[in-house]
Design an enzyme around this catalytic site. Structure first.
Site, short mmCIF file in Angstrom:
data_model
loop_
_atom_site.label_atom_id
_atom_site.label_comp_id
_atom_site.label_asym_id
_atom_site.label_seq_id
_atom_site.Cartn_x
_atom_site.Cartn_y
_atom_site.Cartn_z
N GLU A 231 0.88 -1.17 0.00
CA GLU A 231 0.00 0.00 0.00
C GLU A 231 0.91 1.21 0.00
O GLU A 231 1.52 1.54 1.01
CB GLU A 231 -0.93 -0.03 1.21
CG GLU A 231 -2.09 0.95 1.13
CD GLU A 231 -1.72 2.34 1.57
OE1 GLU A 231 -1.49 3.21 0.67
OE2 GLU A 231 -1.64 2.59 2.77
N CYS A 265 -1.98 8.98 2.97
CA CYS A 265 -1.85 8.51 1.60
C CYS A 265 -3.10 8.81 0.79
O CYS A 265 -3.01 9.08 -0.41
CB CYS A 265 -1.54 7.00 1.58
SG CYS A 265 -2.69 5.99 2.53
#
Length: 458
Positions: A231, A265
């Protein structure tokens, strides 16, 4: 012996010093985790579930302490830390409640005569979890919950600046009844980390971090034939279409850019605004961003705290300066605050073009990139003009059309419509392109590191 010292980014003061483990010490932790796994794998899913719920309750019981620790180590707002603790507890509750059904054996048939087959989801062993600093509790917990329910063990290498948070999480897990060696925290350097990836007891590797870190870890793991879930970073685009409600768009755009001090993010980072509403959106957005004040992250009324470290401050500062040198226009902010601590103001940049960090790259801080689009079609094209593909958003009064655009054309793993949010236990989390691969949450993470075993009965 090498050490790690954590520093409060709001004050610059040292917090705690930790010894860095040798390669042998780290290997011993992996071996201990594997030994605990051999027992844990024998428990049924229903026997594992109460332990996960107990860990979640333990986190809730220590929410104030954990939030304060995360704020001291990373500068995140105290109130955001409290929200993070509750999200972690909710993930553990969700996994405990849904894991047994999602991982139950499945009946199948095979062959021309329809013989009985069974698909069984079996644990594989030790999962090595490499996690960043921006969510010191959430990042490890989302891996830990899935690993434990699947029957695996977990070894965590946390970011050095939040070492205390990782170690405290392990202590609370043990207090909640988790077998002591099943969840390990290793304080190690990068070379030792690479050695752990190749360790024969490690059966899977998961990383949350930059795309550069993902390439490195993915390559080391691939050489050792280890499965990975990555990720990675992103440069999420939020589209303001011609029919957008500007008040809604501005509200959630400010929220989306500044959440967790802009160090997320899935923050809203690029704002792609159609020509028809460009001036109206930019005027209101800049006014809201200019009004944001920096403050002590321990203060409940604080709107924007410091970046996580002096190093991160210099990174963000450099990205903005590079973009401006290449022609970007500063609409507000744009200069590091003249005060103690790693503070950077809410900043808006416009007149962006490919080749600028504010256009191409992820800025992990409270810096918004405004990009003008001719129309809705052009906005969608610009949104996908990125090497990243984690999340994104669309603002439009026509929800059905926005849904179709998001589903059929947005090249990302997640899309928000007329809203902003980070993660939810019941919805898959992950991206495409340079934002990585694999999924967490929503039940999907439970099946990333398991042996899908086919059983053929006569």
């Amino acid at each position: 012996m090498p050490t790690i010292t954590t520093i409060n980014p709001a004050t610059g003061k040292e917090l705690q010093t930790y010894d860095v483990m040798s390669r042998q010490e780290a290997s011993d932790r992996v071996e201990a985790c594997h030994a605990a796994f051999l027992d844990w794998r024998g428990r049924t899913h229903m026997e594992r579930a109460p332990v996960l719920k107990a860990v979640g309750q333990k986190l809730r019981d220590h929410a104030d302490e954990l939030a304060a620790l995360m704020t001291r180590e990373t500068g995140k707002l105290l109130k955001d830390g409290a929200t993070e603790v509750e999200l972690c507890a909710a993930i553990l509750d969700y996994t405990a409640a849904n894991g047994p059904d999602l991982l139950a054996d499945e009946e199948r048939t095979y062959g021309a005569d329809g013989q009985r087959g069974v698909v069984s989801y079996q644990p594989v062993g030790v999962i090595y979890s490499i996690q960043p600093w921006n969510f010191p509790l959430y990042q490890p917990v989302r891996v830990l919950a899935a690993s434990l329910m699947a029957g695996n063990g977990c070894v965590l290498k946390h970011a050095s600046i939040c070492t205390g948070s990782g170690l405290r999480l392990r202590e609370l897990c043990i207090e909640a009844g988790l077998p002591e060696d099943l969840f390990q925290v290793v304080v190690i350097d990068h070379d030792t980390s690479d050695a752990l990836i190749a360790h024969p007891r490690v059966r899977g590797v998961t990383l949350t971090g930059s795309d550069e870190a993902g390439r490195h870890v993915g390559a080391v793991a691939a050489k050792a034939l280890k499965k990975t879930v990555l990720e990675l970073g992103s440069n999420d685009a939020y589209l303001v279409l011609e029919d957008a409600d500007i008040e809604t768009a501005v509200k959630f755009s400010v929220m989306g850019r500044l959440f967790n001090n802009g160090e997320t993010c899935v923050s809203a980072k690029r704002f792609i605004v159609t020509d028809k509403v460009y001036d109206d959106f930019v005027d209101q957005f800049v006014a809201r961003m200019e009004a944001i004040t920096l403050g002590d992250p321990m203060d409940e009324d604080c709107q924007l705290g410091p970046l996580s470290s002096e190093e991160q401050l210099q990174t963000v500062k450099g990205q903005v300066e590079d973009s401006v040198a290449k022609g970007a226009k500063v609409l507000c902010g744009g200069e590091a605050a003249d005060r103690q601590g790693a503070y950077y103001p809410a900043t808006v940049l416009a007149d962006l073009a490919p080749g600028m960090p504010a256009y191409d790259d992820e800025i992990f801080g409270p810096v918004a990139s405004i990009i003008r689009a001719r129309d809705d079609e052009d906005a969608m094209r610009l949104a996908n003009d990125s090497r990243y593909g984690l999340g994104g958003g669309i603002f439009s009064r026509n929800e059905d059309r926005a849904f179709r655009l998001a589903r059929d054309h947005f090249d990302t793993g997640m899309v928000r419509i007329n809203s902003f949010g980070a993660a939810d236990p019941n919805m898959p989390f992950g991206g495409v392109k340079d934002s990585g691969y694999g999924r967490e949450h929503g039940g999907f993470g439970l099946k990333e590191f398991i042996n899908v075993k086919s059983l053929f009965l006569p």
